[in-house]
Design an enzyme around this catalytic site. Structure first.
Site, PDB file in Angstrom:
ATOM      1  N   THR A  86      49.322  32.600  50.351  1.00 34.22           N
ATOM      2  CA  THR A  86      48.821  33.676  51.084  1.00 34.22           C
ATOM      3  C   THR A  86      50.004  34.710  51.572  1.00 34.22           C
ATOM      4  O   THR A  86      50.939  34.417  52.195  1.00 34.22           O
ATOM      5  CB  THR A  86      47.878  33.297  51.737  1.00 34.22           C
ATOM      6  OG1 THR A  86      46.950  32.619  51.618  1.00 34.22           O
ATOM      7  CG2 THR A  86      47.079  34.501  52.683  1.00 34.22           C
ATOM      8  N   THR A  96      37.943  30.681  49.406  1.00 30.45           N
ATOM      9  CA  THR A  96      36.855  31.107  50.191  1.00 30.45           C
ATOM     10  C   THR A  96      35.565  30.604  49.346  1.00 30.45           C
ATOM     11  O   THR A  96      35.680  30.379  48.351  1.00 30.45           O
ATOM     12  CB  THR A  96      36.779  32.471  50.383  1.00 30.45           C
ATOM     13  OG1 THR A  96      36.555  33.196  48.999  1.00 30.45           O
ATOM     14  CG2 THR A  96      37.923  33.261  51.094  1.00 30.45           C
ATOM     15  N   GLU A 141      41.874  27.665  51.280  1.00 32.51           N
ATOM     16  CA  GLU A 141      42.182  26.787  50.351  1.00 32.51           C
ATOM     17  C   GLU A 141      40.997  27.180  49.187  1.00 32.51           C
ATOM     18  O   GLU A 141      40.227  26.571  48.658  1.00 32.51           O
ATOM     19  CB  GLU A 141      41.872  25.461  50.524  1.00 32.51           C
ATOM     20  CG  GLU A 141      43.030  24.993  51.214  1.00 32.51           C
ATOM     21  CD  GLU A 141      43.396  23.651  50.809  1.00 32.51           C
ATOM     22  OE1 GLU A 141      43.512  23.183  49.641  1.00 32.51           O
ATOM     23  OE2 GLU A 141      44.438  23.010  51.810  1.00 32.51           O
TER      24      GLU A 141
END
Lengths: 269, 354
Positions: B100, B339, B337
């Site tokens: 991310t 949504t 991990e």
């Protein structure tokens, strides 16, 4: 040094509930564990092996599911596990159980130097098996041991008994029951647990392998049997006093003095 | 201790070290690499049990194991296993999974971290955020892209040790829940790493990501289960002891309904989780199944903790009872991990593809 530890798989007694109508035990959903006092015996064995080297054999008489308890003992570090299991062993009292255990231990090669047991189980609480096994094997026995020292051919142990600390010297081989005080909290490594359940073998022996006839063992070989298992109804002796606050206070003080819980000047004993 | 971790936001390193010695940082790593050699179902049980007590610690263990250590095992060369897997499995180094970025969450492919090959090295530049375990990690899996040809992106994974020059960790995030897990940003400024630190081939990044997430989702499902189960356990205990209108509140129909719903959906979530782990243990595809488990378990974790506070009433809103922490911890399970929206996408795609 070859050590044998006797273990028993028992229900997790503090979590057992009572069927209040029938006053019997509800065993459903209660986890099975190694009798906690036997874990302490295993602790003591692991300590001794750490000091003196050698091997630890854990042995148990029970139904096939007792294998779980033995595997857990292997995970804690025992080297070898033996399960004495046979339908004819069912219904055994402590005498019949000790007879089977003693026979199996007597057949071990090499002969053990030391047999360690817990003081009692949390389900039956008799404390018989350790002494009975020692009797059958004609071994010196000390119970409630808190310290063990090894010498050539001998053992010096300390045990607690009725508020006294005894130091006793006995010949080896011998049997000891281990006091709860020797407990050391141990954590299981996940790798050891996995190994104990996946990689290690357990020797199973029934009455034939032990050379025992069916009437020497199990219910037939028992001298006692359980007639009933129940929780006694709670008996509370209470007395309710009534009256004015002045009267109640004076009466309670009078009663406490009478019972010697306080002395006449009003101090605590 | 769990509530202390939540209140002080301190990661309990002493406990982590003890867990490491008991092989909790190498759950599914084979024993020859210093792991516990557990199967996936056992690993899920371990994560659930830890999460039942401390979701923040369960998160540390789950992420370290499933998306950091395991990918190194699965995609690493023997040399890389020796260098990086051994310290990860022994817990000597805690791992992170850095995908991310500020502009790349669910849209992972729009990540902007670059890796330029120069001789025997790669030079990494970029910004990763929300790295679970980041504050205490020793090894970080960094997702970047290389550009062999103009306009083409080859997503690639790199193993970057925390001491590497050019790697900078930001302050720990001030989070709603999972407090005590040192989640932080990791910036890479002209970070030079040897070519031997590349995990797999250039262009294998997405494959590694997706494969790791299959295991990761089982881990988060297990973590969610732990939180939900804890909520049920404390709520049942409270409902038995709390008297209103002359009886324990467990006798009130509305409360019974809450408990029944919680228990049923937790059981269903558990079975979904074990089904996914079992498929994984048998070497079968489990992408859809692990997405289902994660989706369902995270949603019951949020619902069960909400119902749990309701059962506790006013007391549930205070920090004197753990249920409010469970509620705060649960929410992120629907987000990280992948949504819940992404999980639904994954499941639908699998159905459509047939």
């Amino acid at each position: 040094m070859n050590i044998v530890v006797c273990i028993k798989q028992v229900p997790d007694v503090p979590n057992i509930r009572m069927d209040k109508e029938r006053m019997t035990i509800i065993r459903d959903g209660v986890e099975s564990i190694i009798n906690p006092n036997d874990c302490v015996a295993l602790d003591a064995a692991l300590d001794l092996r750490g000091r003196e080297g050698g091997g630890i054999t854990v042995i148990s008489m029970g139904p096939p599911q007792s294998e779980e308890a033995l595997r857990e003992a292997l995970a804690y570090g025992a080297d070898r596990a033996i399960l004495l299991t046979d339908p004819v062993f069912a219904g055994a009292d402590t005498l019949a159980t000790s007879h089977v255990l003693a026979r199996a231990i007597g057949m071990l090669d090499p002969i053990p130097d030391l047999i360690l047991c817990g003081t009692q189980t949390i389900d039956s609480d008799t404390g018989h098996v350790g002494p009975q096994v020692a009797e059958e094997l004609n071994l010196p026995m000390v119970s409630n041991v808190i310290e063990i020292h090894l010498e050539d051919g001998y053992l010096t142990v300390k045990r607690v008994h009725d508020g006294f600390l005894d130091t006793i010297r006995i010949k080896r081989p011998a049997l000891l029951t281990i006091s709860r005080e020797m407990h050391k909290p141990r954590h299981l490594s996940l790798a050891d647990l996995e190994s104990a359940f996946s990689n290690q073998g357990i020797l199973r022996m029934g009455h034939r392998e032990l050379g025992l006839s069916p009437d020497e063992v199990g219910f037939s070989g028992s001298a006692t049997w359980v007639q009933k298992l129940h929780r006694p109804p709670p008996k509370r002796k209470g007395e309710v006093l009534t009256g004015t606050p002045q009267f109640l206070v004076e009466e309670i003080i009078r009663r406490l003095e009478f019972l010697s819980i306080i002395d006449e000047e009003g101090d605590n004993e | 201790m769990a509530s202390e971790m939540d209140a002080t936001e301190r990661f309990p390193m002493e406990i982590a070290r003890e867990m490491a010695s008991l092989k909790y940082f190498g759950l599914e790593i084979p024993m020859q690499y210093g792991g516990a050699g557990l199967d996936s179902v056992s690993s899920a049980i371990v994560i659930e049990e830890i999460s039942r007590v401390s979701a923040a610690m369960g998160l540390c263990i789950s992420v370290h194991n499933s998306v950091s250590a395991y990918p190194v095992y699965e995609f690493g060369t023997e040399e890389q296993r020796k260098t990086f897997l051994l310290p990860l499995a022994s817990g000597e180094k805690i791992g992170t999974f850095c995908l991310t970025e500020p502009n790349a969450g669910s849209d992972a492919a729009s990540l902007e971290t670059t890796a330029i090959r120069v001789g025997d090295e790669y030079i990494l530049n970029g910004n990763k955020i929300f790295a679970t375990n980041g504050g205490v990690s020793g090894i970080n899996l960094i997702f970047a892209f290389t550009t062999p040809d103009e306009g083409k992106r080859n997503y690639t994974v790199f193993i970057v040790e925390s001491e590497t020059e050019g790697l900078e960790r930001g302050d720990a995030e001030d989070l709603m829940g999972m407090r005590g897990n040192p989640v932080c940003s990791i910036a890479l400024n002209d970070c030079r790493i040897p070519i031997g630190n590349r995990l797999g081939e250039e262009g294998q990044g997405l494959k590694i990501a997706l494969s790791s997430l299959n295991g990761g989702r089982i881990g988060i499902a297990a973590q969610s289960l732990g939180i939900a189960q804890a909520a049920l356990d404390v709520s049942l205990r409270y409902a038995r002891d709390r008297y209103q209108f002359g009886s324990p509140i467990v006798e009130i129909g509305a409360i019974k309904n809450y408990l029944a719903d919680m228990a049923t959906r937790i059981d269903a979530a558990r079975l979904l989780t074990y089904r996914a782990s079992n498929l994984r243990d048998r070497g079968m595809g489990h992408g859809k199944e692990s997405a289902m488990a994660k989706l369902f378990a995270s949603e019951i974790a949020v619902d069960a903790t909400r119902m749990g506070i309701q059962i506790h009433g006013g007391y549930g809103y205070t920090k004197a009872y753990p249920i409010e922490r469970y509620y705060r911890d649960a929410k992120v399970c629907e987000i990280y991990e992948g949504t819940s929206e992404v999980q639904r996408m994954v499941i639908a795609r699998s159905l459509i593809k047939g």
